[in-house]
Design an enzyme around this catalytic site. Structure first.
Site, PDB file in Angstrom:
ATOM      1  N   GLU A   1       0.802  -1.233   0.000  1.00  0.00           N
ATOM      2  CA  GLU A   1       0.000   0.000   0.000  1.00  0.00           C
ATOM      3  C   GLU A   1       0.831   1.277   0.000  1.00  0.00           C
ATOM      4  O   GLU A   1       0.669   2.133   0.873  1.00  0.00           O
ATOM      5  CB  GLU A   1      -0.953  -0.007   1.210  1.00  0.00           C
ATOM      6  CG  GLU A   1      -1.826  -1.249   1.280  1.00  0.00           C
ATOM      7  CD  GLU A   1      -2.714  -1.305   2.521  1.00  0.00           C
ATOM      8  OE1 GLU A   1      -2.574  -0.432   3.395  1.00  0.00           O
ATOM      9  OE2 GLU A   1      -3.544  -2.226   2.615  1.00  0.00           O
TER      10      GLU A   1
ATOM     11  N   GLU B   1      -5.377 -11.550   0.036  1.00  0.00           N
ATOM     12  CA  GLU B   1      -6.300 -10.960   1.028  1.00  0.00           C
ATOM     13  C   GLU B   1      -7.755 -11.013   0.575  1.00  0.00           C
ATOM     14  O   GLU B   1      -8.482 -10.026   0.651  1.00  0.00           O
ATOM     15  CB  GLU B   1      -5.901  -9.517   1.324  1.00  0.00           C
ATOM     16  CG  GLU B   1      -4.456  -9.402   1.762  1.00  0.00           C
ATOM     17  CD  GLU B   1      -4.077  -8.020   2.265  1.00  0.00           C
ATOM     18  OE1 GLU B   1      -4.957  -7.273   2.703  1.00  0.00           O
ATOM     19  OE2 GLU B   1      -2.878  -7.704   2.227  1.00  0.00           O
TER      20      GLU B   1
END
Ligand code: XIL
Length: 362
Positions: free
Chosen positions: A166, A273
């Protein structure tokens, strides 16, 4: 003498009392233990031609049913948080290996591969780095040391690492202004990848992010970074697409378009995820059959799209947890949620059948 005998009796009595209490507590533990999983379904790992992973917390391995389902159904594990920087080191910078060593040992014992998550993440920066008092060069040395130690320690056991998680802002795609960006400069990502490669020439190196399917600015930033790294010969092997999605968004076409763009760059795709929210509007207080069926179809569509990719680009699909009530989604979104493959009783949900159908009907 009489007093001595009484004391002995008292001691014996106390010992017996302790033994009875200890045994009955143990029995209680057994009585409240979680339900036994059923073995009447096909384990994903027995039919999937690619690794199917699950995020795991080492403390859950002590639950018999939990660890039994994990090792029976899945072929890969990822630490849900214990391999993040703030957990692999204490606030003073000392390493804390125990939980990760336990996860890795578990994976080895049951022939599962380990995906490392994540060397660097702005949300898991330990205070010893956030408040680092040395020069910028010393900061970078400390980060390089960390990567060298962590990747080096698990060299023989961890197949792949998310090098950085991220790195881009939502909406603008700007580099997040993390302490890594501030201390190491705008080219820090390239150097993180290089340090990881130096620590292990064989491990697969990933960039992992969310929102790259629905956030155009973030997606452009990610692809510019990839193109830049590849042009300069910086080692990067794959992209993790955090598949935190809902039962109806984003569209399958948009997911496929991003996967195709990754394939064009010759990289591996990790559907990482994964969870599929069924209650994004908060209108459900229990899981309905209708929503469950939509979740099933969604899972099936995504697995089929993944299987349509060239085999050389299929890395793995990883679920972000095992059972619905254990999912991070519930705390994060504040709604009841049922985003995973198994219910509270370790029963596979229709979503599980969706995964299986995609694997077997293809
Ligand atoms: C979450 C875990 O599920 C939680 O247990 C932890 O407390 C915080 O992090 N994106 C990521 C994951 O890359 O590391 C996050 O995991 C979920 C969002």
């Amino acid at each position: 003498m009489g007093v001595i005998i009484n004391c002995k009796h008292l001691r014996l009595f106390l010992f017996l009392l302790w033994a009875i209490l200890a045994l009955s507590c143990k029995d209680n533990t057994v009585a409240v233990q979680e339900p036994e999983p059923s073995s009447e379904y096909t384990p994903l790992r027995s039919v999937a031609p690619f690794p199917v992973g699950v995020a795991l917390q080492s403390n859950r391995l002590s639950s018999g049913p939990h660890s039994q389902v994990v090792r029976t159904v899945f072929s890969s594990v990822t630490a849900e948080y214990e391999m993040k920087m703030r957990h692999l080191t204490d606030p003073s910078g000392n390493y804390v290996w125990g939980p990760t060593d336990a996860l890795v040992a578990f994976a080895k014992e049951y022939d599962m591969q380990v995906h490392g998550h994540t060397l660097v993440w702005h949300q898991s920066t330990p205070s010893w780095l956030e408040n680092f008092s040395g020069t910028d060069a010393e900061f970078e040395d400390a980060v390089e040391d960390y990567i060298t130690n962590v990747v080096g320690r698990y060299k023989d056991d961890v197949v792949s690492w998310d090098v950085i998680n991220e790195a881009f802002e939502d909406g603008s795609g700007a580099l997040r202004n993390s302490v890594f960006r501030r201390r190491m400069g705008p080219d820090y990502i390239a150097r993180l990848f290089q340090y990881a490669r130096n620590a292990d020439p064989d491990v697969l190196l990933f960039y992992n992010d969310y929102g790259t399917i629905w956030d155009a600015a973030k997606r452009d930033a990610m692809f510019s970074m990839i193109d830049d790294l590849q042009t300069r010969g910086i080692p990067i092997d794959g992209i993790g697409l955090q598949m935190h999605i809902t039962y109806n968004t984003p569209s399958l076409n948009n997911i496929v378009a991003v996967m195709d763009a990754i394939v064009q760059r010759g990289l591996l795709i990790h559907i990482s995820e994964m969870d599929v929210r069924v209650n994004p509007q908060g209108d459900l207080s229990e899981l309905t059959t209708g929503r469950s069926e939509l979740q099933k179809q969604r899972v099936k569509d995504i697995v089929m799209a993944f299987m349509d990719l060239p085999e050389a680009n299929q890395f793995a699909i990883t679920w972000w947890g095992l059972r619905d009530p254990e999912s991070w989604l519930i705390d994060f979104w504040g709604n009841p949620e049922w985003g995973l493959l198994f219910d509270a009783e370790y029963r596979p949900k229709p979503a599980y059948d969706g995964f299986l159908e995609a694997l077997t009907e293809n």
